[in-house]
Design an enzyme around this catalytic site. Structure first.
Site, mmCIF file in Angstrom:
data_model
loop_
_atom_site.group_PDB
_atom_site.id
_atom_site.type_symbol
_atom_site.label_atom_id
_atom_site.label_comp_id
_atom_site.label_asym_id
_atom_site.label_seq_id
_atom_site.Cartn_x
_atom_site.Cartn_y
_atom_site.Cartn_z
ATOM 1 N N GLY A 20 1.159 -1.498 0.360
ATOM 2 C CA GLY A 20 -0.081 -0.043 0.126
ATOM 3 C C GLY A 20 1.125 0.815 -0.159
ATOM 4 O O GLY A 20 0.528 2.284 0.710
ATOM 5 N N ASN A 98 1.057 -2.126 4.989
ATOM 6 C CA ASN A 98 0.464 -0.950 5.313
ATOM 7 C C ASN A 98 -1.154 -1.098 4.462
ATOM 8 O O ASN A 98 -1.769 -0.126 4.127
ATOM 9 C CB ASN A 98 1.712 0.853 4.859
ATOM 10 C CG ASN A 98 0.685 1.293 4.591
ATOM 11 O OD1 ASN A 98 0.030 2.113 6.027
ATOM 12 N ND2 ASN A 98 -0.189 1.797 3.201
ATOM 13 N N TYR A 170 -14.559 -1.794 9.531
ATOM 14 C CA TYR A 170 -12.547 -1.379 9.190
ATOM 15 C C TYR A 170 -12.834 -1.501 10.498
ATOM 16 O O TYR A 170 -11.401 -1.599 11.109
ATOM 17 C CB TYR A 170 -12.990 0.083 8.902
ATOM 18 C CG TYR A 170 -11.365 0.665 9.066
ATOM 19 C CD1 TYR A 170 -10.190 0.671 7.982
ATOM 20 C CD2 TYR A 170 -10.995 1.855 9.678
ATOM 21 C CE1 TYR A 170 -9.618 0.637 8.356
ATOM 22 C CE2 TYR A 170 -9.871 2.890 10.251
ATOM 23 C CZ TYR A 170 -9.188 2.191 8.907
ATOM 24 O OH TYR A 170 -7.877 2.941 9.111
ATOM 25 N N ALA A 173 -11.663 -4.858 12.069
ATOM 26 C CA ALA A 173 -10.145 -5.725 11.112
ATOM 27 C C ALA A 173 -8.516 -5.194 11.498
ATOM 28 O O ALA A 173 -8.081 -5.567 12.021
ATOM 29 C CB ALA A 173 -10.122 -5.328 9.822
ATOM 30 N N ILE A 203 -4.657 11.263 10.259
ATOM 31 C CA ILE A 203 -3.414 11.470 9.501
ATOM 32 C C ILE A 203 -4.002 12.120 7.944
ATOM 33 O O ILE A 203 -4.802 12.254 7.348
ATOM 34 C CB ILE A 203 -2.581 10.728 9.009
ATOM 35 C CG1 ILE A 203 -2.473 8.861 10.077
ATOM 36 C CG2 ILE A 203 -1.857 10.322 8.573
ATOM 37 C CD1 ILE A 203 -2.266 9.658 10.996
#
Length: 259
Positions: A20, A98, A170, A173, A203
């Site tokens: 990624g 990533n 999400y 996971a 981020i």
């Protein structure tokens, strides 16, 4: 390699694979760049031709870099990626998992448990957990054979320490990556392989949503992190000198989880 870099952080002669890492402003590419600056040869990966663009960018900076396109939700593609890295560079020392993506829905359009379809649930787990498992499984035999390896998983404070509205796949996971990291750490500690988890908070990227900018500004530090700041944590865990650090989590969230 600059002489000012201590031996504990010198990656000269090492090979790193960062999944990624094809997004110019993402954590993956920032990590690939920093590890390359510390001396490692780098395999840049993604699902599109942007991976080649990022590798070329690193090459222009004097970093030895190659690219490989693969859909890591496919276990055969994950195996092929590791094989391609080992064939290109002769080995694989550092794996940074990533690759991943938040739900197709955003915090502005929540998708709670009772609205999530079977396919959306499966896709979230495949993108954010299975992909890391597939690449890790493929990379471990070579690391064990050589008696050395660094595995750095990129999780998230979401699902482990915090949560936001409507992204259960999400969150689940990323929480599960904690268990996977710890399991790999204890299973392979005596083989010279470490496994650690980085938990970024908000981020600042080109894709950051207005609500995420606002949330970043509300942290004790008063802003979102840069991808380069997260990459610094990755580089520490990937360093030769971090040989006694395994099975741990490094939280990079500007104090948000305690503020």
């Amino acid at each position: 390699m600059p002489t000012s870099v201590p031996a504990a952080f010198d990656l000269t002669g090492q090979v790193t694979l960062v999944t990624g890492s094809s997004s110019e402003l993402g954590i993956g590419f920032a990590s690939a760049r920093l590890l390359g600056q510390l001396g490692a040869s780098v395999m840049v990966t993604g699902t599109t031709g942007r991976a080649a663009e990022r590798a070329a960018e690193l090459q222009s900076e004097g970093i030895v870099a190659r690219s490989h396109v693969a859909d890591l939700m496919d276990p055969a593609a994950a195996q092929g990626l590791v094989r391609a890295t080992e064939e290109e560079f002769g080995k694989l020392d550092i794996l940074v998992n990533n690759a991943g993506l938040a739900s197709v829905h955003s915090p502005e359009k929540p998708n709670p448990v009772d609205a999530m379809t079977d396919d959306e649930w499966a896709l979230a787990l495949r993108r954010n957990l299975d992909s890391a498992f597939f690449v890790t499984r493929a990379a471990l035999p070579g690391m064990v054979q050589r008696g050395y390896g660094r595995i750095v998983n990129i999780g998230s404070t979401a699902g482990v320490l915090t949560a936001y509205t409507g992204d259960v796949g999400y969150h689940t996971a990323k929480a599960a990556m904690l268990g996977m990291t710890r399991s790999v750490a204890v299973d392979f500690a005596k083989s010279g392989v470490t496994a650690n988890l980085v938990l970024p908070g908000w981020i600042a990227t080109a894709a950051q949503l207005p609500s995420e900018v606002e949330a970043g500004n509300a942290t004790p530090v008063g802003r979102s992190a840069t991808a380069a700041e997260v990459a610094t944590g990755v580089a520490f865990l990937a360093a030769p000198g971090a040989s006694y650090v395994t099975g741990t989590t490094l939280i990079i969230d500007g104090g948000n989880s305690i503020g």
